[in-house]
Design a protein around this motif. Sequence first.
Motif, PDB file in Angstrom:
ATOM      1  N   LEU A  86      42.261 -40.949 103.942  1.00 40.47           N
ATOM      2  CA  LEU A  86      42.994 -41.994 103.232  1.00 40.47           C
ATOM      3  C   LEU A  86      43.274 -41.510 101.816  1.00 40.47           C
ATOM      4  CD1 LEU A  86      44.057 -44.959 103.036  1.00 40.47           C
ATOM      5  CD2 LEU A  86      41.750 -45.578 102.272  1.00 40.47           C
ATOM      6  N   LEU A  87      44.543 -41.514 101.445  1.00 38.21           N
ATOM      7  CA  LEU A  87      44.937 -41.164 100.087  1.00 38.21           C
ATOM      8  C   LEU A  87      45.729 -42.334  99.516  1.00 38.21           C
ATOM      9  CD1 LEU A  87      45.234 -39.137  97.726  1.00 38.21           C
ATOM     10  CD2 LEU A  87      47.349 -38.341  98.845  1.00 38.21           C
ATOM     11  N   THR A  88      45.242 -42.866  98.413  1.00 45.18           N
ATOM     12  CA  THR A  88      45.945 -43.926  97.695  1.00 45.18           C
ATOM     13  C   THR A  88      45.950 -43.571  96.215  1.00 45.18           C
ATOM     14  OG1 THR A  88      43.931 -45.235  97.444  1.00 45.18           O
ATOM     15  CG2 THR A  88      45.326 -45.750  99.352  1.00 45.18           C
ATOM     16  N   TRP A  89      46.788 -44.228  95.474  1.00 44.57           N
ATOM     17  CA  TRP A  89      46.861 -43.965  94.039  1.00 44.57           C
ATOM     18  C   TRP A  89      47.380 -45.190  93.323  1.00 44.57           C
ATOM     19  CZ3 TRP A  89      49.493 -41.525  97.881  1.00 44.57           C
ATOM     20  CH2 TRP A  89      50.862 -41.762  97.980  1.00 44.57           C
ATOM     21  N   LYS A  90      47.164 -45.191  92.027  1.00 46.08           N
ATOM     22  CA  LYS A  90      47.603 -46.304  91.204  1.00 46.08           C
ATOM     23  C   LYS A  90      48.269 -45.744  89.948  1.00 46.08           C
ATOM     24  CE  LYS A  90      46.130 -50.599  89.172  1.00 46.08           C
ATOM     25  NZ  LYS A  90      45.120 -51.605  89.083  1.00 46.08           N
ATOM     26  N   PRO A  91      49.551 -46.033  89.784  1.00 49.86           N
ATOM     27  CA  PRO A  91      50.231 -45.532  88.592  1.00 49.86           C
ATOM     28  C   PRO A  91      49.730 -46.230  87.332  1.00 49.86           C
ATOM     29  CG  PRO A  91      51.699 -46.962  89.836  1.00 49.86           C
ATOM     30  CD  PRO A  91      50.456 -46.796  90.656  1.00 49.86           C
ATOM     31  N   ILE A  92      49.639 -45.461  86.263  1.00 48.72           N
ATOM     32  CA  ILE A  92      49.253 -45.985  84.960  1.00 48.72           C
ATOM     33  C   ILE A  92      50.497 -46.247  84.114  1.00 48.72           C
ATOM     34  CG2 ILE A  92      48.082 -45.419  82.784  1.00 48.72           C
ATOM     35  CD1 ILE A  92      46.092 -43.777  84.473  1.00 48.72           C
ATOM     36  N   LYS A  93      51.464 -45.358  84.239  1.00 48.89           N
ATOM     37  CA  LYS A  93      52.669 -45.475  83.420  1.00 48.89           C
ATOM     38  C   LYS A  93      53.865 -44.900  84.150  1.00 48.89           C
ATOM     39  CE  LYS A  93      54.529 -44.722  78.872  1.00 48.89           C
ATOM     40  NZ  LYS A  93      54.272 -44.506  77.489  1.00 48.89           N
ATOM     41  N   ALA A  94      55.036 -45.425  83.812  1.00 59.49           N
ATOM     42  CA  ALA A  94      56.303 -44.905  84.328  1.00 59.49           C
ATOM     43  C   ALA A  94      57.291 -44.823  83.179  1.00 59.49           C
ATOM     44  CB  ALA A  94      56.854 -45.819  85.422  1.00 59.49           C
ATOM     45  N   LEU A  95      58.173 -43.862  83.280  1.00 60.43           N
ATOM     46  CA  LEU A  95      59.235 -43.715  82.304  1.00 60.43           C
ATOM     47  C   LEU A  95      60.496 -43.308  83.053  1.00 60.43           C
ATOM     48  CD1 LEU A  95      59.609 -43.451  79.020  1.00 60.43           C
ATOM     49  CD2 LEU A  95      59.966 -41.069  79.675  1.00 60.43           C
ATOM     50  N   ILE A  96      61.632 -43.883  82.684  1.00 56.91           N
ATOM     51  CA  ILE A  96      62.915 -43.542  83.291  1.00 56.91           C
ATOM     52  C   ILE A  96      63.843 -43.056  82.189  1.00 56.91           C
ATOM     53  CG2 ILE A  96      64.911 -44.387  84.588  1.00 56.91           C
ATOM     54  CD1 ILE A  96      63.116 -46.487  85.851  1.00 56.91           C
ATOM     55  N   ALA A  97      64.548 -41.953  82.451  1.00 55.11           N
ATOM     56  CA  ALA A  97      65.521 -41.427  81.496  1.00 55.11           C
ATOM     57  C   ALA A  97      66.616 -42.465  81.257  1.00 55.11           C
ATOM     58  CB  ALA A  97      66.134 -40.131  82.035  1.00 55.11           C
ATOM     59  N   GLU A  98      67.247 -42.392  80.096  1.00 55.09           N
ATOM     60  CA  GLU A  98      68.303 -43.347  79.764  1.00 55.09           C
ATOM     61  C   GLU A  98      69.437 -43.321  80.773  1.00 55.09           C
ATOM     62  OE1 GLU A  98      69.645 -43.383  75.710  1.00 55.09           O
ATOM     63  OE2 GLU A  98      67.592 -43.230  74.960  1.00 55.09           O
ATOM     64  N   SER A  99      69.658 -42.181  81.429  1.00 52.18           N
ATOM     65  CA  SER A  99      70.715 -42.087  82.442  1.00 52.18           C
ATOM     66  C   SER A  99      70.400 -42.951  83.660  1.00 52.18           C
ATOM     67  CB  SER A  99      70.884 -40.634  82.896  1.00 52.18           C
ATOM     68  OG  SER A  99      69.732 -40.209  83.624  1.00 52.18           O
TER      69      SER A  99
END
Length: 147
Positions: A86-99
């Motif tokens: 079993l592999l799971t994860w939890k994102p801490i942060k996301a960033l999207i380019a202005e495009s």
Amino acid sequence: MRRLLTLAIIIILINACSKNQQKPDPNVLMNSDIAFSDYSAKHGIQKAFIEFAHDSVVLLKPGRMPMEGLQSLIDSYKGRSDSNKLLTWKPIKALIAESGELGYTYGIWTFIAASDTTKGTYLTIWKKNNKGEWKYIADTGNEGIGK
């Protein structure tokens, strides 16, 4: 009259060239990463990594050369089972380019196999495909995090 027409054309061109796009919402990418993890928990690691992969995917794993392309990823799973893992994860942060076409997430992953649990950190780079869906284009992780 000519000056007025020239001025009107300049104003129209300036307005046409200016970008009034909304800033991309990083929560959209966080939700894609969470959906990826949920899919892994429900359907298995291999199916999740294939389902959410961009056609031009690159995986970077410790002690191995980079794996490039969706077909290479699919081929790497042939004859291998992940049914007891079993592999799971939890994102801490996301960033999207202005495009709005490229972004990244990072966070903490947990891998469970038999009675052994391992944790680490990851970085996933995301790109929109031609259907406008977020697919990961690069993924890497490191084992071990402080408690």
